[in-house]
Design a protein around this motif. Structure first.
Motif, mmCIF file in Angstrom:
data_model
loop_
_atom_site.group_PDB
_atom_site.id
_atom_site.type_symbol
_atom_site.label_atom_id
_atom_site.label_comp_id
_atom_site.label_asym_id
_atom_site.label_seq_id
_atom_site.Cartn_x
_atom_site.Cartn_y
_atom_site.Cartn_z
ATOM 1 N N PRO A 252 -14.584 13.137 -9.931
ATOM 2 C CA PRO A 252 -13.506 13.476 -10.895
ATOM 3 C C PRO A 252 -14.098 14.465 -11.648
ATOM 4 O O PRO A 252 -12.393 14.933 -12.229
ATOM 5 N N PHE B 138 -10.144 0.494 -4.654
ATOM 6 C CA PHE B 138 -9.463 0.660 -3.044
ATOM 7 C C PHE B 138 -10.285 -0.726 -2.157
ATOM 8 O O PHE B 138 -11.607 -1.481 -3.389
ATOM 9 N N LEU C 182 0.506 10.154 -2.914
ATOM 10 C CA LEU C 182 -1.184 10.183 -1.700
ATOM 11 C C LEU C 182 0.354 10.551 -0.568
ATOM 12 O O LEU C 182 -0.456 10.399 0.184
ATOM 13 N N MET D 183 -11.989 -1.298 0.203
ATOM 14 C CA MET D 183 -13.358 -1.045 0.691
ATOM 15 C C MET D 183 -14.267 -0.460 0.293
ATOM 16 O O MET D 183 -15.033 0.459 0.326
ATOM 17 N N ARG E 70 -15.729 5.427 -11.481
ATOM 18 C CA ARG E 70 -15.194 6.199 -11.186
ATOM 19 C C ARG E 70 -13.945 6.999 -11.430
ATOM 20 O O ARG E 70 -13.158 7.565 -11.698
ATOM 21 N N THR F 69 0.452 -1.031 0.011
ATOM 22 C CA THR F 69 0.222 -0.172 0.045
ATOM 23 C C THR F 69 1.040 1.405 -0.146
ATOM 24 O O THR F 69 0.212 2.095 -0.577
ATOM 25 N N THR F 70 1.728 1.201 0.913
ATOM 26 C CA THR F 70 2.691 2.311 0.586
ATOM 27 C C THR F 70 2.989 2.487 -0.303
ATOM 28 O O THR F 70 3.439 3.942 -0.503
ATOM 29 N N ILE G 62 -18.801 7.303 -1.983
ATOM 30 C CA ILE G 62 -19.246 7.918 -1.076
ATOM 31 C C ILE G 62 -21.069 7.998 -0.344
ATOM 32 O O ILE G 62 -21.579 8.054 -2.196
ATOM 33 N N PRO G 63 -21.116 7.758 0.771
ATOM 34 C CA PRO G 63 -22.474 6.966 0.311
ATOM 35 C C PRO G 63 -23.918 7.940 0.766
ATOM 36 O O PRO G 63 -24.711 7.265 -0.174
ATOM 37 N N ASN H 220 -14.930 2.491 -1.051
ATOM 38 C CA ASN H 220 -14.375 3.795 -0.834
ATOM 39 C C ASN H 220 -15.039 5.009 -1.273
ATOM 40 O O ASN H 220 -14.917 5.617 -1.647
ATOM 41 N N ASN I 69 0.700 4.206 -2.636
ATOM 42 C CA ASN I 69 0.160 5.924 -2.442
ATOM 43 C C ASN I 69 1.571 6.967 -3.108
ATOM 44 O O ASN I 69 1.467 7.481 -3.124
ATOM 45 N N PHE J 124 -8.120 5.644 -8.519
ATOM 46 C CA PHE J 124 -7.863 4.650 -7.616
ATOM 47 C C PHE J 124 -9.126 3.898 -7.451
ATOM 48 O O PHE J 124 -10.176 4.154 -7.390
ATOM 49 N N ARG K 38 -3.071 14.630 -9.750
ATOM 50 C CA ARG K 38 -3.796 12.931 -9.377
ATOM 51 C C ARG K 38 -4.943 12.838 -10.538
ATOM 52 O O ARG K 38 -5.320 12.159 -10.528
#
Ligand SMILES: Nc1ncnc2c1ncn2[C@@H]1O[C@H](COP(=O)(O)OP(=O)(O)OP(=O)(O)O)[C@@H](O)[C@H]1O
Ligand SMILES: [Mg+2]
Lengths: 244, 389
Positions: A119, A101, A66, A103, A166, A57-58, A107-108, A105, A61, A99, A93
């Motif tokens: 975007p 992910f 990020l 989970m 997205r 992940t690092t 927006i609920p 991610n 990013n 990106f 970016r």
């Protein structure tokens, strides 16, 4: 052509040179990445594997702007991003990275359409043009009928497909996927991988993907292992499976 | 383009329970703020409306209130002939007046409150044209008869036509009720000035002020210059409207300062409520914010977005607070007029300006309560926030 020896040509889309990331925790330095090199060309599909905590992940990013490295450089399409100001990096970016992910991610409180449109709000496209792009992206991921659904009204696999829409809607230079199937059952995972593979094969997208799943990794052109802070090329597919 | 406002709208709606504290805090503060200021406005408006621009009040030199002033009947005679004084059928329009206070029981509480008793000339209604008899008749000169203001009549026991009341050692008959258009006179009781002097055993032919009706508002300067330069007189002259406006300033200032203080203290509480709501919003949505930043929305966009959300919450609070106190508008209440030491009835006066002031106040609270959480949201490293669940 993907290389990890640092000898790629300056033509590569993504060039990583001597990349190092050190975290400080409790007065102790944790060297997560050390002298890491990587070259990726346009249209490549790369899978990263490695044990938990190895720095996958690092690495993503750092590639996606990020986070900033402790040492070394990342150059994408001729732009060295490692020394950009925060504001410039943010704009970079928006322009270059998609990106995806683990989970999702999303927006609920926004519908699938509004999530995918996000975007595009950073571009100069008109409302009508945005609508067209969003509809196209959702059609590509097979969710044209679900535009007005909220994330909680979708299954995990569908949510991830919205997230993929997205990620691709603004046509970024490359996609970064951090365990895109990590939260999905086998069937949904296969569908998502089918989709990502199609993005590479049909649409010529460049994809860098982290995964724990060798079956998923096998979809990529090449699997790279993160070991002791550097990348090494995988030997045999079945030996990878044995390792994990 | 910025983060869409729909995001904030829906987020507030989705987590409305957490916004309730902030909304109620701000609503309460704005309500108190508007109510207090509307009291001050009402008090001031009542006194200001008592005076007319084309009346001049004359008092002894150096006196700031009628209570501290006296004017002799000789002085009144000189004033009658001054230039600028209007004349009616019965001669110059001047009322020489004496004031006293008398306690009457308030209907609402049963306790005594001081009512201003004003001795006037019989022609007073031709001088104070905003005062009209609405019931009964005018007092007859020389008799212990009263006409009472409509607020005095409705607020105190016994001040109704046909009734008899005792005060100052006299036995008074209420013969009429007048309407002074919501001014301070509505809280007063009027009688013949000479009778008042007599009943209170004051020297006869001594008054406390004289009010003249001028030819026109423009005659004021001429009248004033003439009267103040007359060596036989030692008097100060004010426009009646200025005199009453000045009476209101001390009380208005007191209410405003008190109201401001209360609103300020409540405002601090409300800001903490807003801070709490917004900090928890930012904390709960750490990964959402990080995702948007990853997509390319900048730190300033995030700050603006959360400020908008704070404004949204404070706007709802402000609007609720304004709505809650709106029914007070026009409601009559009473307070001591410290200039005359008598009870004065006046109404809350909620003006559009006050409501706008209340809304601005609420937005300021929203800003102060929203900015620190918004900054935290924007400054949080994206890579760290993305790891949150
Ligand atoms: N902000 C941070 N501060 C300190 N240490 C960190 C920070 N972020 C990551 N680390 C550490 O860096 C190492 C690499 O983390 P990273 O998340 O990149 O691993 P990963 O390979 O993605 O693991 P996983 O497969 O579990 O997702 C871990 O030891 C982690 O604890
Ligand atoms: Mg990881």
């Amino acid at each position: 052509m993907v290389r990890v020896d640092g000898n790629g040509t300056s033509q590569s889309l993504i060039q990583v040179r001597n990349l190092g990331k050190t975290y400080r925790r409790g007065g102790e330095d944790i060297h997560v990445l050390q002298e890491l090199n990587l070259d990726v060309d346009k249209g490549d599909f790369v899978a990263f594997m490695g044990p938990s905590g190895s720095g996958k992940t690092t690495l993503l990013n750092l590639l996606g702007g990020l986070d900033v490295p402790t040492r070394g450089t990342v150059t994408v399409a001729g732009d060295e991003i490692t020394h950009m100001s925060a504001g410039k990096l943010t704009a970079w970016r928006a322009r270059h990275v998609g990106f995806i992910f683990q989970m999702y991610n999303l927006i609920p409180v926004l519908t699938a359409f509004q999530n995918v449109e996000l975007p595009l709000l950073l571009t100069s496209l008109s409302k009508a043009e945005r609508r067209k792009h969003v509809e196209t992206a959702l059609a590509v991921v097979g969710l044209g009928e679900r535009m007005n659904h909220y994330p909680r009204q979708l299954s995990g696999g569908q949510e991830q497909r919205v997230a993929i829409a997205r990620a691709i809607v603004a046509d970024p230079t490359f996609l970064l996927c951090d365990e895109p199937t990590g939260d999905l059952d086998r069937k949904s995972a296969d569908e998502i991988m089918e989709l990502i593979t199609r993005l590479v094969r049909e649409y010529g997208k460049t994809v860098l993907m982290v995964t724990h799943d060798p079956v998923v990794a096998r979809r990529a052109d090449i699997t790279l292992h993160l070991e002791k802070g550097v990348l090494v090329e995988a030997r045999e597919p079945h030996s990878i499976a044995a390792e994990v | 383009m910025a983060i869409p406002v729909i995001y904030n709208l829906r987020s507030v709606k989705a987590r409305w329970t957490s916004a309730v504290v902030a909304v109620l805090g701000i609503a309460g503060t704005v309500g108190v703020f508007v109510a207090m200021l509307s009291l001050a406005r009402g008090f001031r408006a009542t006194l200001v409306s008592s005076g007319s621009a084309d009346n001049a009040i004359v008092m002894r030199g150096g006196a700031t209130t009628e209570m501290m002033s006296f004017i002799t009947v000789e002085s009144v005679k000189i004033l009658q002939d001054a230039p600028g004084v209007a004349h009616g059928d019965s001669g110059p329009l001047i009322t020489s007046e004496a004031v006293a206070v008398a306690p009457f029981p308030l209907k609402s509480t049963g306790t005594d409150a001081n009512v201003q008793v004003r001795g006037v000339s019989a022609n007073v209604l031709t001088i104070r044209k905003n005062v009209k008899l609405i019931q009964g008749r005018m007092f007859q000169p020389g008799l212990t008869e009263l006409v009472v203001g409509k607020n005095a009549s409705s607020s105190y026991a016994g001040l109704t036509v046909g009734n008899t009341v005792d005060f100052g050692g006299g036995h008074w008959h209420v013969v009429g009720v007048f309407d002074a258009g919501g001014s301070a006179f509505d809280s007063e009781v009027w009688c013949d000035a000479r009778v008042l002097d007599d009943v209170y055993k004051r020297p006869p032919n001594l008054f406390q002020s004289a009010t003249v009706h001028l030819d026109s508002a423009n005659s004021y300067q001429q009248f004033k210059d003439n009267v103040t330069s007359d060596p036989r007189l030692n008097v100060d002259v004010s426009r009646e409207v200025d005199y009453y406006a000045k009476q209101s300033t001390a009380m208005t200032r007191l209410i405003t300062i008190l109201g401001g203080l209360v609103a300020f203290v409540m405002g601090i509480g409300a800001v903490f409520g807003a801070l709490n709501t917004m900090y928890s919003a930012v904390a709960e949505r750490g990964r959402e914010i990080a995702t948007m930043r990853a997509l390319g929305f900048g730190g300033p966009s995030v700050v603006v977005s959360f400020l908008i959300e704070a404004f949204l919450i404070s706007f709802i609070g402000g609007a609720l607070g304004c709505l809650a106190v709106l029914p007070l508008n026009g409601l009559t209440t009473g307070a001591m007029n410290w200039q005359t030491f008598s009870h004065l009835a006046f109404a809350f006066r909620i003006t559009p300006g006050l409501l706008i002031g209340g809304m601005i106040f609420s937005l300021i609270m929203g800003f102060v309560g929203g900015l620190p959480p918004a900054m935290r949201a924007a400054w949080r490293p994206v890579a760290v926030a993305l790891r949150e669940l």
